[in-house]
Scaffold this motif. Structure first.
Motif, mmCIF file in Angstrom:
data_model
loop_
_atom_site.group_PDB
_atom_site.id
_atom_site.type_symbol
_atom_site.label_atom_id
_atom_site.label_comp_id
_atom_site.label_asym_id
_atom_site.label_seq_id
_atom_site.Cartn_x
_atom_site.Cartn_y
_atom_site.Cartn_z
ATOM 1 N N HIS A 17 -31.877 -24.859 -13.570
ATOM 2 C CA HIS A 17 -31.008 -24.509 -12.291
ATOM 3 C C HIS A 17 -30.675 -22.479 -12.173
ATOM 4 C CE1 HIS A 17 -30.602 -26.918 -16.252
ATOM 5 N NE2 HIS A 17 -30.882 -26.464 -17.065
ATOM 6 N N SER A 18 -30.860 -23.013 -11.062
ATOM 7 C CA SER A 18 -31.108 -21.893 -9.870
ATOM 8 C C SER A 18 -30.092 -22.869 -8.289
ATOM 9 C CB SER A 18 -31.917 -20.758 -9.474
ATOM 10 O OG SER A 18 -33.360 -21.392 -9.579
ATOM 11 N N ASN A 22 -32.248 -23.027 -3.649
ATOM 12 C CA ASN A 22 -32.114 -24.000 -3.612
ATOM 13 C C ASN A 22 -32.100 -24.098 -1.689
ATOM 14 O OD1 ASN A 22 -34.153 -26.140 -2.511
ATOM 15 N ND2 ASN A 22 -33.246 -26.969 -4.699
ATOM 16 N N PRO A 23 -32.822 -24.635 -1.054
ATOM 17 C CA PRO A 23 -32.222 -24.652 0.063
ATOM 18 C C PRO A 23 -31.760 -25.473 0.578
ATOM 19 C CG PRO A 23 -34.637 -23.985 1.028
ATOM 20 C CD PRO A 23 -34.689 -23.627 -0.737
ATOM 21 N N LEU A 24 -32.493 -26.527 0.144
ATOM 22 C CA LEU A 24 -31.987 -27.401 -0.031
ATOM 23 C C LEU A 24 -30.208 -27.999 -0.558
ATOM 24 C CD1 LEU A 24 -34.275 -30.079 -0.463
ATOM 25 C CD2 LEU A 24 -33.328 -29.875 1.426
ATOM 26 N N GLU A 25 -29.995 -27.415 -1.341
ATOM 27 C CA GLU A 25 -28.168 -27.032 -1.779
ATOM 28 C C GLU A 25 -27.484 -26.471 -1.047
ATOM 29 O OE1 GLU A 25 -27.440 -28.069 -4.518
ATOM 30 O OE2 GLU A 25 -29.616 -29.418 -5.432
ATOM 31 N N LEU A 27 -28.121 -26.713 2.675
ATOM 32 C CA LEU A 27 -27.674 -27.756 3.402
ATOM 33 C C LEU A 27 -26.812 -28.889 2.864
ATOM 34 C CD1 LEU A 27 -28.666 -28.692 5.603
ATOM 35 C CD2 LEU A 27 -30.561 -30.280 4.547
ATOM 36 N N TRP A 28 -27.343 -29.475 1.503
ATOM 37 C CA TRP A 28 -25.956 -30.237 0.843
ATOM 38 C C TRP A 28 -24.191 -30.324 0.602
ATOM 39 C CZ3 TRP A 28 -26.922 -35.123 2.092
ATOM 40 C CH2 TRP A 28 -28.217 -35.283 1.604
ATOM 41 N N ASP A 29 -24.117 -28.281 0.430
ATOM 42 C CA ASP A 29 -23.203 -28.358 -0.126
ATOM 43 C C ASP A 29 -22.047 -27.812 1.606
ATOM 44 O OD1 ASP A 29 -21.318 -26.916 -1.036
ATOM 45 O OD2 ASP A 29 -21.887 -25.267 -0.434
ATOM 46 N N GLY A 30 -23.274 -27.859 2.670
ATOM 47 C CA GLY A 30 -22.780 -27.685 4.220
ATOM 48 C C GLY A 30 -22.191 -29.433 4.971
ATOM 49 N N LEU A 31 -23.342 -30.064 4.026
ATOM 50 C CA LEU A 31 -22.849 -31.952 4.503
ATOM 51 C C LEU A 31 -21.801 -31.967 4.071
ATOM 52 C CD1 LEU A 31 -26.089 -32.991 4.785
ATOM 53 C CD2 LEU A 31 -24.420 -32.919 6.260
ATOM 54 N N ARG A 32 -21.464 -31.614 2.731
ATOM 55 C CA ARG A 32 -20.085 -31.887 1.841
ATOM 56 C C ARG A 32 -18.783 -30.990 2.234
ATOM 57 N NH1 ARG A 32 -23.556 -31.849 -2.351
ATOM 58 N NH2 ARG A 32 -22.789 -29.253 -2.851
ATOM 59 N N PHE A 68 -25.915 -23.614 8.411
ATOM 60 C CA PHE A 68 -25.808 -23.531 7.235
ATOM 61 C C PHE A 68 -26.888 -22.185 7.027
ATOM 62 C CE2 PHE A 68 -25.799 -28.098 7.991
ATOM 63 C CZ PHE A 68 -24.099 -28.307 7.516
ATOM 64 N N ASP A 69 -26.163 -21.784 6.662
ATOM 65 C CA ASP A 69 -26.698 -20.384 5.625
ATOM 66 C C ASP A 69 -27.749 -20.150 4.833
ATOM 67 O OD1 ASP A 69 -27.339 -17.258 5.653
ATOM 68 O OD2 ASP A 69 -25.916 -16.953 3.915
ATOM 69 N N ILE A 70 -28.686 -20.441 4.782
ATOM 70 C CA ILE A 70 -30.585 -20.731 4.147
ATOM 71 C C ILE A 70 -31.476 -20.121 3.999
ATOM 72 C CG2 ILE A 70 -32.323 -22.756 3.961
ATOM 73 C CD1 ILE A 70 -30.748 -24.687 5.710
ATOM 74 N N ALA A 71 -30.896 -19.743 2.434
ATOM 75 C CA ALA A 71 -31.963 -18.171 1.555
ATOM 76 C C ALA A 71 -33.404 -19.116 1.900
ATOM 77 C CB ALA A 71 -31.394 -17.581 0.899
ATOM 78 N N THR A 72 -34.276 -19.068 3.204
ATOM 79 C CA THR A 72 -35.971 -19.106 2.689
ATOM 80 C C THR A 72 -36.345 -17.611 2.299
ATOM 81 O OG1 THR A 72 -35.716 -18.805 5.091
ATOM 82 C CG2 THR A 72 -34.855 -21.046 4.580
#
Length: 72
Positions: A17-18, A22-25, A27-32, A68-72
């Motif tokens: 539940h974090s 997750n970098p994919l979250e 990405l999807w947030d930016g796409l939405r 997309f501000d993806i934290a890696t």
């Protein structure tokens, strides 16, 4: 002739539940936000085709995913 390849990998387990980790979250947030916010589709076909268009938009230019501000 045989070739040896050394592969170094590190597994990182995410806490449950974090989604912020997750970098994919991200990405999807930016796409939405960019492609689906307040969008009404004329048909089911248009709805099904739109994610393909949105993902292709990420490919052009290749650096678009970095926006997309993806934290890696």
């Amino acid at each position: 002739m045989h070739h040896a390849v050394c592969i170094t990998q590190r597994l990182s387990f995410l806490p449950p539940h974090s989604p912020e980790l997750n970098p994919l979250e991200h990405l999807w947030d930016g796409l939405r936000k960019k492609h689906f916010r307040k969008r009404v589709f004329d048909s089911i076909d248009a709805l099904e085709d739109h994610p393909v268009v949105a993902l292709r938009d990420l490919e052009t230019p290749p650096s678009a995913a970095k926006s997309f501000d993806i934290a890696t």
